[in-house]
Motif scaffolding. Structure first.
Motif, PDB file in Angstrom:
ATOM      1  N   GLU A  72       0.847  -1.206   0.000  1.00  0.00           N
ATOM      2  CA  GLU A  72       0.000   0.000   0.000  1.00  0.00           C
ATOM      3  C   GLU A  72       0.883   1.256   0.000  1.00  0.00           C
ATOM      4  O   GLU A  72       0.635   2.204  -0.745  1.00  0.00           O
ATOM      5  CB  GLU A  72      -0.922  -0.003   1.227  1.00  0.00           C
ATOM      6  N   LYS A  73       1.929   1.220   0.827  1.00  0.00           N
ATOM      7  CA  LYS A  73       2.820   2.390   0.948  1.00  0.00           C
ATOM      8  C   LYS A  73       3.608   2.606  -0.358  1.00  0.00           C
ATOM      9  O   LYS A  73       3.699   3.723  -0.868  1.00  0.00           O
ATOM     10  CB  LYS A  73       3.793   2.133   2.105  1.00  0.00           C
ATOM     11  N   ARG A  74       4.142   1.507  -0.903  1.00  0.00           N
ATOM     12  CA  ARG A  74       4.998   1.638  -2.086  1.00  0.00           C
ATOM     13  C   ARG A  74       4.196   1.952  -3.360  1.00  0.00           C
ATOM     14  O   ARG A  74       4.731   2.565  -4.268  1.00  0.00           O
ATOM     15  CB  ARG A  74       5.862   0.375  -2.242  1.00  0.00           C
ATOM     16  N   GLU A  75       2.927   1.495  -3.403  1.00  0.00           N
ATOM     17  CA  GLU A  75       2.072   1.887  -4.546  1.00  0.00           C
ATOM     18  C   GLU A  75       1.890   3.403  -4.528  1.00  0.00           C
ATOM     19  O   GLU A  75       1.849   4.048  -5.567  1.00  0.00           O
ATOM     20  CB  GLU A  75       0.691   1.222  -4.485  1.00  0.00           C
ATOM     21  N   ARG A  76       1.773   3.943  -3.326  1.00  0.00           N
ATOM     22  CA  ARG A  76       1.568   5.396  -3.170  1.00  0.00           C
ATOM     23  C   ARG A  76       2.858   6.165  -3.413  1.00  0.00           C
ATOM     24  O   ARG A  76       2.910   7.106  -4.199  1.00  0.00           O
ATOM     25  CB  ARG A  76       1.129   5.703  -1.731  1.00  0.00           C
ATOM     26  N   GLU A  77       3.925   5.739  -2.727  1.00  0.00           N
ATOM     27  CA  GLU A  77       5.145   6.554  -2.677  1.00  0.00           C
ATOM     28  C   GLU A  77       6.228   6.123  -3.660  1.00  0.00           C
ATOM     29  O   GLU A  77       7.181   6.862  -3.872  1.00  0.00           O
ATOM     30  CB  GLU A  77       5.734   6.498  -1.256  1.00  0.00           C
ATOM     31  N   GLY A  78       6.138   4.923  -4.184  1.00  0.00           N
ATOM     32  CA  GLY A  78       7.175   4.403  -5.066  1.00  0.00           C
ATOM     33  C   GLY A  78       8.056   3.404  -4.327  1.00  0.00           C
ATOM     34  O   GLY A  78       7.963   3.248  -3.110  1.00  0.00           O
ATOM     35  N   ILE A  79       8.921   2.733  -5.104  1.00  0.00           N
ATOM     36  CA  ILE A  79       9.816   1.707  -4.548  1.00  0.00           C
ATOM     37  C   ILE A  79      11.142   2.385  -4.210  1.00  0.00           C
ATOM     38  O   ILE A  79      11.764   3.006  -5.076  1.00  0.00           O
ATOM     39  CB  ILE A  79      10.032   0.574  -5.581  1.00  0.00           C
ATOM     40  N   PRO A  80      11.582   2.286  -2.948  1.00  0.00           N
ATOM     41  CA  PRO A  80      12.789   3.011  -2.540  1.00  0.00           C
ATOM     42  C   PRO A  80      14.080   2.279  -2.912  1.00  0.00           C
ATOM     43  O   PRO A  80      14.448   1.298  -2.274  1.00  0.00           O
ATOM     44  CB  PRO A  80      12.635   3.120  -1.013  1.00  0.00           C
ATOM     45  N   TRP A  81      14.747   2.747  -3.951  1.00  0.00           N
ATOM     46  CA  TRP A  81      16.026   2.157  -4.357  1.00  0.00           C
ATOM     47  C   TRP A  81      17.165   3.118  -4.033  1.00  0.00           C
ATOM     48  O   TRP A  81      16.971   4.348  -4.002  1.00  0.00           O
ATOM     49  CB  TRP A  81      16.032   1.850  -5.866  1.00  0.00           C
ATOM     50  N   THR A  82      18.358   2.562  -3.825  1.00  0.00           N
ATOM     51  CA  THR A  82      19.540   3.407  -3.605  1.00  0.00           C
ATOM     52  C   THR A  82      20.109   3.788  -4.977  1.00  0.00           C
ATOM     53  O   THR A  82      19.825   3.127  -5.986  1.00  0.00           O
ATOM     54  CB  THR A  82      20.626   2.662  -2.803  1.00  0.00           C
ATOM     55  N   GLN A  83      20.947   4.831  -4.987  1.00  0.00           N
ATOM     56  CA  GLN A  83      21.568   5.262  -6.243  1.00  0.00           C
ATOM     57  C   GLN A  83      22.394   4.121  -6.846  1.00  0.00           C
ATOM     58  O   GLN A  83      22.388   3.915  -8.069  1.00  0.00           O
ATOM     59  CB  GLN A  83      22.441   6.506  -6.011  1.00  0.00           C
ATOM     60  N   SER A  84      23.088   3.354  -5.987  1.00  0.00           N
ATOM     61  CA  SER A  84      23.931   2.281  -6.532  1.00  0.00           C
ATOM     62  C   SER A  84      23.063   1.195  -7.187  1.00  0.00           C
ATOM     63  O   SER A  84      23.464   0.601  -8.199  1.00  0.00           O
ATOM     64  CB  SER A  84      24.852   1.698  -5.465  1.00  0.00           C
ATOM     65  N   GLU A  85      21.891   0.953  -6.635  1.00  0.00           N
ATOM     66  CA  GLU A  85      20.993  -0.032  -7.261  1.00  0.00           C
ATOM     67  C   GLU A  85      20.501   0.497  -8.616  1.00  0.00           C
ATOM     68  O   GLU A  85      20.448  -0.245  -9.604  1.00  0.00           O
ATOM     69  CB  GLU A  85      19.795  -0.313  -6.338  1.00  0.00           C
TER      70      GLU A  85
END
Ligand SMILES: NC(=O)c1ccc[n+]([C@@H]2O[C@H](COP(=O)([O-])OP(=O)(O)OC[C@H]3O[C@@H](n4cnc5c(N)ncnc54)[C@H](O)[C@@H]3O)[C@@H](O)[C@H]2O)c1
Length: 356
Positions: free
Chosen positions: A325-338
């Motif tokens: 629910e959170k990630r659909e709203r806010e997006g998937i949190p990736w690091t710059q290196s990923e």
């Protein structure tokens, strides 16, 4: 807090992640429809917080294509064995493809006959097992989802890498006042990634997680990485991993007994096996009654009297729903290196970079 949690995160919308992964796959020779299925499964894992089995697997998967040990163009085939049993041959395609097809067939058979079973051979790593239990739940079906995998864990009493950390998944639809039951768990005490994290932080690990190279329990993450992971619950977790191998490997005709090749080893064909079952939930009570009973079960579980210090009790699969629910709203949190590692894959095939 983990090292990753401290690194700044860049939120990528799920739709963008799917578009990106689909294009990289197409660039590597995967047909559009297959690429979309693989991208959907990987991004579903990211959305549910199962980051270990999401789009960040792309570089290792693409290496397998480049090395010629995974066939990007292969299309799985189905053979009817009985009206309620079929066999799917993955023909060394991405595991996501025969797995999705097999669950589709199981659901079809279960709708007519109450139950459907598929054995899947010559497959590859299929990512997050919950993906296929969710596929069944969307069609109001219960399911069992088994796979075998490459050796990473010892059997109880042993010290060599023999059994896979093969996840066991099961699902059942919930009622209007609850959520679906989705269990998806690997049979090791702890994920190997947690040992890597302890090493980076200079921390010790609990001594029941792993054995060192000499077969002794260790609290040193570096020594643990030279050894093997331990099964959860001692002989019980060990038995669960053998169970996955009997039903997925021995029975299917695929590799078993320590002979599956892992997704990070681009030297040989994996030959993974799976076994799926779909079951109609209203075989013995009506669907409405089943769902009412699932609501009651959910309420009983989450409102159980809490142990000291526990704030909330979660139902199996509930944490992942909250993540989604959170990630659909806010997006998937990736690091710059990923993101850099993913864009490097895009560069190799001239696909567009991730739009951040
Ligand atoms: N394809 C493969 O070969 C392979 C191999 C290993 C793992 N995996 C995948 O890795 C993923 C992670 O596996 P894992 O064993 O580390 O999962 P996990 O330990 O994060 O979760 C296991 C189960 O416990 C539940 N759970 C977790 N925390 C809970 C809590 N506080 N309260 C109540 N329930 C809770 C989850 O909903 C889940 O059903 C899975 O999706 C699995 O399919 C795949």
């Amino acid at each position: 807090m983990s090292d990753e949690a401290q690194a700044p995160r860049i939120n990528i919308k799920a739709e963008e992640a799917r578009r990106f992964v689909t294009n990289v796959l197409i660039g590597n020779g995967v047909p559009q429809a297959s690429a979309e299925t693989v991208a959907r499964c990987l991004v579903e894992a990211d959305l549910r917080g199962v980051d270990t089995h999401g789009a960040n697997r792309i570089p290792s998967y693409m290496k397998r294509i480049r090395n010629g040990v995974l066939d990007p163009k292969a299309v799985p085939t189905v053979k009817e064995i009985t009206p309620v049993v079929c066999q799917v041959d993955g023909h060394n395609s991405f595991g996501f493809l025969p797995a999705t097809l097999a669950m589709e067939k199981c659901i079809e058979m279960a709708k007519t006959y109450g139950i459907g079973m598929a054995s899947i051979k010559h497959s590859n790593h299929y990512g997050m097992a919950a993906c296929y239990a969710l596929q069944a739940v969307r069609e109001n079906m219960m399911s069992l989802v088994f796979t075998n995998s490459s050796p990473a864990m010892t059997v109880w009493g042993g010290r060599e890498k023999l059994m896979g950390v093969s996840p066991i998944a099961a699902g059942a639809p919930g009622g209007p006042d609850s959520i679906p039951f989705i269990m998806d768990m690997a049979p090791s005490v702890a994920a190997r990634g947690k040992v890597h994290r302890a090493l980076r932080r200079g921390e010790k690990i609990p001594t029941d997680w792993a054995l060192d190279g000499e077969g002794k329990n260790t609290d040193d993450p570096a020594k643990a990485l030279e050894g093997v992971m331990l099964p959860m619950g001692g002989p019980k977790g060990s038995a669960l991993s053998v169970w996955m191998d009997v039903f997925s490997g021995v029975m299917s005709g695929s590799a078993f007994a320590g002979h599956v090749v892992g997704p990070f080893d681009p030297s040989a064909v994996s030959d993974v096996g799976h076994m799926f079952m779909a079951i109609k939930p209203d075989l013995f009570v009506s669907l409405d009654e089943f769902k009412e009973r699932m609501d009651y079960l959910y309420k009983r579980v989450v409102s159980a009297e809490k142990a000291h210090g526990v704030e909330r009790i979660f139902y199996p699969g509930e944490i992942e729903i909250l993540n989604q629910e959170k990630r659909e709203r806010e997006g998937i949190p990736w690091t710059q290196s990923e993101i850099d590692a993913l864009n490097a894959e895009a560069d190799l095939v001239g696909a567009p970079h991730l739009i951040v």
